[in-house]
Enzyme design. Structure first.
Site, mmCIF file in Angstrom:
data_model
loop_
_atom_site.group_PDB
_atom_site.id
_atom_site.type_symbol
_atom_site.label_atom_id
_atom_site.label_comp_id
_atom_site.label_asym_id
_atom_site.label_seq_id
_atom_site.Cartn_x
_atom_site.Cartn_y
_atom_site.Cartn_z
ATOM 1 C CD GLU A 293 -1.350 -2.326 2.115
ATOM 2 O OE1 GLU A 293 -0.170 -2.690 1.892
ATOM 3 O OE2 GLU A 293 -2.091 -2.910 2.912
ATOM 4 C CB ALA B 290 7.246 -39.143 0.534
HETATM 5 N N1 LIG Z 1 -1.827 -5.492 3.717
HETATM 6 C C1 LIG Z 1 -0.509 -5.857 3.784
HETATM 7 N N2 LIG Z 1 0.323 -5.416 2.831
HETATM 8 C C2 LIG Z 1 1.585 -5.810 2.821
HETATM 9 O O1 LIG Z 1 2.382 -5.410 1.835
HETATM 10 C C3 LIG Z 1 2.079 -6.633 3.849
HETATM 11 N N3 LIG Z 1 3.378 -7.048 3.842
HETATM 12 C C4 LIG Z 1 1.172 -7.032 4.871
HETATM 13 N N4 LIG Z 1 1.622 -7.793 5.886
HETATM 14 C C5 LIG Z 1 0.977 -7.963 7.155
HETATM 15 O O2 LIG Z 1 1.766 -7.321 8.167
HETATM 16 C C6 LIG Z 1 2.600 -8.286 8.800
HETATM 17 C C7 LIG Z 1 4.049 -7.886 8.682
HETATM 18 O O3 LIG Z 1 4.231 -6.594 9.198
HETATM 19 P P1 LIG Z 1 5.715 -5.937 9.161
HETATM 20 O O4 LIG Z 1 6.222 -6.034 7.755
HETATM 21 O O5 LIG Z 1 6.543 -6.685 10.132
HETATM 22 O O6 LIG Z 1 5.468 -4.517 9.575
HETATM 23 C C8 LIG Z 1 2.376 -9.611 8.099
HETATM 24 O O7 LIG Z 1 2.443 -10.696 9.006
HETATM 25 C C9 LIG Z 1 0.967 -9.418 7.562
HETATM 26 O O8 LIG Z 1 0.026 -9.619 8.571
HETATM 27 N N5 LIG Z 1 -0.109 -6.637 4.794
HETATM 28 ZN ZN LIG Z 2 0.750 -2.745 6.115
#
Ligand SMILES: Nc1nc(O)c(N)c(N[C@@H]2O[C@H](COP(=O)(O)O)[C@@H](O)[C@H]2O)n1
Ligand SMILES: [Zn+2]
Length: 391
Positions: free
Chosen positions: A82, A324
């Site tokens: 995002e 396996a």
């Molecule tokens: N919505 C979303 N967009 C991404 O690009 C993401 N990587 C995630 N990840 C969520 O946040 C957790 C990791 O958080 P940090 O990178 O440590 O801040 C991961 O476990 C997902 O729940 N979500």
């Molecule tokens: Zn996020």
């Protein structure tokens, strides 16, 4: 024919960056949402095999049918998808609709909450593929956005979103990587001749599919017998940038001194052995750049525990039948991918893909669920999931 749930259609008609989406492309707003969500999945796949323990995520910012920004999550520790999409859209994000295949996070992890980023950017609407199973998120991101007055739609292309992140989902729910058992066998159920010769059972296209599969996984596991008999590379053969960690399970370290797996220029290798195995051989492996770890009890279960602790989401078992069977019996395998070639080789003692599970009655058979199949040239790929009873 492709009825596999593991492969989403390539959206040939997807809008390109900053391209106006012509009305005839879509029948209604839902079809438009699907189209953009498929684009999120395509963006997410750019980082295939490189995000663990994090998920694969793509995001798209749309304003008046125009894509203003796109992004994907490149790897753990880097900003979320995002953030990249909002950055690309700049001031144009105000009043926009943001599409993302996983619920925006609402916690401080390695990065700050995306929910706040979306609110601060002034977006009007967020379209989400699936709720994040991570207990730190689990609906809180959606609730935070709605509390801020942002319209949130959840569940667009949800099945495809769940498929892409099935390893991440399994890791979160069961605190283990998803185990995938892949094998190639003849139509009479053999993985090699009685002499052990197996190159090749399936055609080149099927083998390329296996290389793609390796690129999507964090690790690939074999036993000592496979190293001795096949001398495999276990790489993705450059079909994608990523190579999995190549893992050898060997209690005795009765392994060849020269093997392709000991060449760690292209991909890393980890040898897991039992306490007390040859120190001389271990030293030789370390000198070649191979990591060696001793376990007091070397089993598929302890190995999966270790790989979970390393942050892995998906692990490919490319081993012989004995290992396996042990992996299945210990709940280290959830998914089966069987490549079947239209060949008959016979042989009372020719090896088969799964060794002894101790079953004596057909009622004990493990019947795969969510079954799918597709033809690859002359070969067939059958995929399915083991019943949860043993997992
Ligand atoms: N919505 C979303 N967009 C991404 O690009 C993401 N990587 C995630 N990840 C969520 O946040 C957790 C990791 O958080 P940090 O990178 O440590 O801040 C991961 O476990 C997902 O729940 N979500
Ligand atoms: Zn996020």
């Amino acid at each position: 024919m492709d009825n596999s749930p593991g492969f989403s259609p390539t959206p040939a008609s997807l809008p390109q960056d900053s391209q106006i989406v012509e009305q005839p492309l879509v029948n209604d707003i839902n079809e438009f949402d699907s189209l953009i969500m498929l684009r999120c999945l395509e963006l997410a796949r750019t980082a295939l095999g490189r995000t663990s323990p994090n998920p694969l995520v793509g995001a798209v910012v749309v304003q008046n049918g125009q894509i203003l920004g796109e992004g994907f999550h490149p790897c753990a520790g880097e900003p979320h998808a995002e953030v990249f999409a909002l950055r690309a859209a700049g001031a144009g994000a105000r009043g926009s609709t943001v599409y993302v295949n996983l619920e925006p996070c609402n916690h401080y992890g390695r990065t700050p909450p995306c929910s706040e980023g979306l609110i601060n950017a002034g977006v009007s609407k967020v379209v989400v593929g699936m709720v994040d199973p991570n207990p730190l998120v689990a609906g809180r991101g959606i609730a935070r956005l709605r509390d801020a007055g942002i319209e949130v739609v959840v569940g667009v292309e949800e099945a495809a979103c769940r498929r892409l992140n099935e390893g991440f989902i399994h890791r979160i729910l069961y605190q283990r990587p998803l185990g995938i058992l892949k094998y190639a066998m003849t139509l009479d159920g053999k993985i090699a001749t009685t002499t052990g010769h197996s190159a090749w059972i399936t055609n080149k296209d099927a083998r390329t599919q296996v290389h793609c599969l390796r690129a999507a996984c964090d690790a690939v596991i074999v036993g000592g017998n496979t190293v001795r008999k096949d001398n495999p590379y276990l790489t993705s053969h450059q079909v994608e940038a990523h190579n999995p960690l190549r893992v050898v399970m060997s209690r005795s370290l009765n392994l060849p001194e020269q093997a392709r797996l000991w060449d760690t220029q292209e991909a890393a290798t980890l040898v897991l052995t039992q306490v007390g195995s040859s120190q001389t051989f271990q030293k030789m492996l370390w000198e070649k750049g191979v990591e060696v770890l001793e376990f007091s009890s070397l089993t598929p279960e302890t190995v999966m525990t270790h790989l979970y602790e390393r942050g892995f989401c998906s692990v490919l078992w490319e081993c012989g039948g004995v290992l396996a069977a042990n992996a299945i019996a210990q709940g280290a395998v959830q998914k089966i991918m069987a490549f079947i070639a239209p060949k008959i080789i016979g042989g009372d003692h020719a090896p088969t893909p799964v060794g002894d599970l101790g079953f004596t009655n057909m009622t004990e058979a493990l019947t795969l669920e969510r079954l799918s199949w597709r033809v690859i040239g002359d070969d067939c790929l059958v995929e399915g999931y083991l019943p949860r009873v043993i997992n």
